[in-house]
Design a protein around this motif. Structure first.
Motif, short mmCIF file in Angstrom:
data_model
loop_
_atom_site.label_atom_id
_atom_site.label_comp_id
_atom_site.label_asym_id
_atom_site.label_seq_id
_atom_site.Cartn_x
_atom_site.Cartn_y
_atom_site.Cartn_z
N ARG A 212 0.85 -1.20 0.00
CA ARG A 212 0.00 0.00 0.00
C ARG A 212 0.88 1.25 0.00
O ARG A 212 0.67 2.19 -0.75
N PHE A 213 1.94 1.22 0.82
CA PHE A 213 2.84 2.36 0.95
C PHE A 213 3.45 2.71 -0.42
O PHE A 213 3.44 3.86 -0.86
N LEU A 214 3.93 1.68 -1.11
CA LEU A 214 4.58 1.91 -2.40
C LEU A 214 3.57 2.38 -3.45
O LEU A 214 3.87 3.24 -4.29
N ASN A 215 2.35 1.84 -3.38
CA ASN A 215 1.30 2.31 -4.30
C ASN A 215 0.97 3.78 -4.05
O ASN A 215 0.72 4.53 -4.98
N VAL A 251 12.19 -8.62 -4.85
CA VAL A 251 11.51 -7.33 -5.09
C VAL A 251 10.58 -7.48 -6.29
O VAL A 251 9.44 -6.99 -6.26
N PHE A 252 11.02 -8.21 -7.32
CA PHE A 252 10.16 -8.38 -8.48
C PHE A 252 8.87 -9.10 -8.10
O PHE A 252 7.77 -8.70 -8.50
N GLY A 253 9.00 -10.16 -7.30
CA GLY A 253 7.81 -10.90 -6.86
C GLY A 253 6.88 -9.99 -6.07
O GLY A 253 5.65 -10.01 -6.27
N PHE A 254 7.45 -9.16 -5.22
CA PHE A 254 6.66 -8.21 -4.41
C PHE A 254 5.95 -7.21 -5.33
O PHE A 254 4.75 -6.93 -5.16
N TYR A 258 1.79 -6.68 -5.91
CA TYR A 258 1.05 -5.45 -5.60
C TYR A 258 0.85 -4.57 -6.83
O TYR A 258 0.58 -3.37 -6.71
N GLY A 259 0.98 -5.19 -8.03
CA GLY A 259 0.64 -4.51 -9.29
C GLY A 259 1.57 -3.37 -9.65
O GLY A 259 1.16 -2.39 -10.28
N LEU A 260 2.84 -3.46 -9.28
CA LEU A 260 3.76 -2.33 -9.46
C LEU A 260 4.94 -2.63 -10.38
O LEU A 260 5.83 -1.80 -10.51
#
Ligand code: XUL
Ligand code: CO
Length: 438
Positions: A212-215, A251-254, A258-260
């Motif tokens: 959520r933070f990164l979005n 990081v890629f999996g993350f 989260y759609g980023l």
């Protein structure tokens, strides 16, 4: 007028490989053309503010060993200005095109967020004025979400939503400031986005918070029209026992979860790759393969210590191979090479900062030239193309595109009755080839 900090007043000259002058470039010649671009544009060096101008030489067993005239005094803003003067003096001496900072490196934290923001905006104005007279630009800004005790249990992943909100507020201003200064990128390193013990940590909850933070950051970037890339900096541990942004692949999996993955790239650091048990070039090649290669924190770790020692890079053969993969990935777009490197705590003279950077810049320049020879000669690339040549056949390409089912493949293999012929991987030949370019 303050005393000059460094012993030099003229910029570091280029004197060529035979020079014995320790404060001259022997390999870095900013305007020399390498693969169609100047060295300056290929390498895009940045000085980092924190290690060079904020770190006091303390370690786990000892306090400050570096004494700088801007460390202690009554007026924190005046000290920040003095620090900026020396920083821009060093950028000029080195002739570097970029610098990087955390919000709290350039301006002191105040008694409230409002005061901290006011300090940050005041220093932003001062830096903007300095940049008018300097060639040095901002490669990236980042928020320090790990030093203050409020962040001891993380920022985005904190169990307390008020800390999450405070961190979001801090990033908002830092992104505004980075945009204002023409930053080419914005970085997030999750210093404490991980855990010390699973007994008090809910992984699913914390990953959802971090997503959520990164979005929120990505949404805000678009809202304010910040054109820079958002970069996450992977690191497996330290200070946490486990950090969620463990390495490029995690990081890629993350990002996918989260759609980023189309919005965020990675800032890969040499020492962090080593801590994760990877070769640096593994992280570069993986990021390229997954389409998230962004920028680099160039440094080196002591291989025996097991810590993130953040030393200046000096191993030309290792760097050459890494640069081969950077160039193979098309080189830098908005990214660059940030010296996330600090002096050893006994290197207490101001000029030691120049020696660290001059050596690091030269090692990278020399490695770039070797990597360019690898690309131009093409033998390494040709060996790779050869190795996968079979996949260019019609039937193989159809398999890869997903146009053959398991049963169809099985039926063909049985009907043709051919045994695959093993081929040499030629590792020793390839390793010798790499050495022939150094
Ligand atoms: C820490 C580290 C940071 C980031 C920016 O290991 O590398 O300095 O580069 O927060
Ligand atoms: Co770093």
């Amino acid at each position: 007028m303050n005393e000059p900090f460094f012993s030099l007043s003229d910029p570091i000259p280029f004197e060529g490989p035979d020079s014995r002058n320790p404060l001259a470039y022997r390999w870095y010649q900013a305007d020399r053309q390498v693969l169609g671009k100047s060295m300056e544009d290929q390498l895009r060096f940045a000085v980092c503010y924190w290690h060079s101008f904020c770190w006091r030489g303390n370690d786990a067993f000892g306090a400050d060993s570096l004494l700088r005239p801007w460390f202690d005094g009554a007026d924190a803003m005046q000290l920040a200005e003095r620090k900026a003067d020396v920083a821009f003096e060093m950028f000029r001496l080195l002739g570097v095109p970029f610098f990087c900072f955390h919000d709290r490196d350039i301006a002191p934290e105040g008694d409230s967020l409002t005061q901290s923001n006011a300090n940050l905006w005041a220093m932003t104005e001062i830096l903007a004025r300095k940049m008018e007279d300097a060639k040095t630009r901002l490669l990236w800004g980042t928020a320090n979400l790990f030093s203050h005790r409020r962040y001891m249990a993380g920022a985005g992943t904190n169990p307390d939503p008020e800390v999450f909100a405070y961190a979001a507020a801090q990033v908002k201003t830092c992104l505004d400031v980075t945009k204002q200064l023409g930053g080419q990128n914005y970085v997030l390193w999750g210093g404490r986005e991980g855990y010390e013990t699973l007994l008090n940590s809910d992984i699913k909850q914390e990953l959802d918070q971090l997503g959520r933070f990164l979005n929120l950051v990505v949404d805000y970037k678009h809202r304010i029209g910040f054109e820079g890339a958002i970069l996450v900096e992977p690191k497996p541990q330290e200070p946490t026992k486990h950090q969620y942004d463990f390495d490029v692949a995690s990081v890629f999996g993350f990002l996918k979860a989260y759609g980023l993955e189309k919005e965020v790239q990675v800032n890969i650091e040499v020492g962090h790759a080593v801590l994760a048990g990877h070769a640096f070039e593994h992280e570069i090649a993986t990021a390229h393969a997954l389409g998230i290669f962004g920028s680099i924190d160039i440094n080196r770790n002591d291989y025996q210590s097991g810590w993130d020692t953040d030393q200046f890079p000096n191993n030309v053969p290792e760097l050459a191979l890494a640069f081969y993969y950077i160039l193979s990935a098309g080189g830098f777009g908005r990214g660059g090479l940030n010296f996330d490197a600090k002096l050893r705590r006994q290197s207490i003279d101001p000029d030691d900062l120049l020696h660290g950077h001059v050596g690091g810049i030269d090692a990278c320049a020399r490695a770039l030239l070797a990597a360019a020879r690898m690309i131009e000669d093409g033998a390494l690339g040709a060996a790779l193309t050869d190795r996968y040549a079979g996949w260019r056949g019609d039937e193989a390409a159809a398999m890869l595109r997903g146009e053959r089912g398991l049963d169809e493949i099985a039926a063909r293999v049985e009907s043709e009755g051919r045994e695959p012929r093993p081929q040499s991987g030629r590792q020793e030949y390839l390793e010798n080839l790499v050495n022939s370019y150094l």
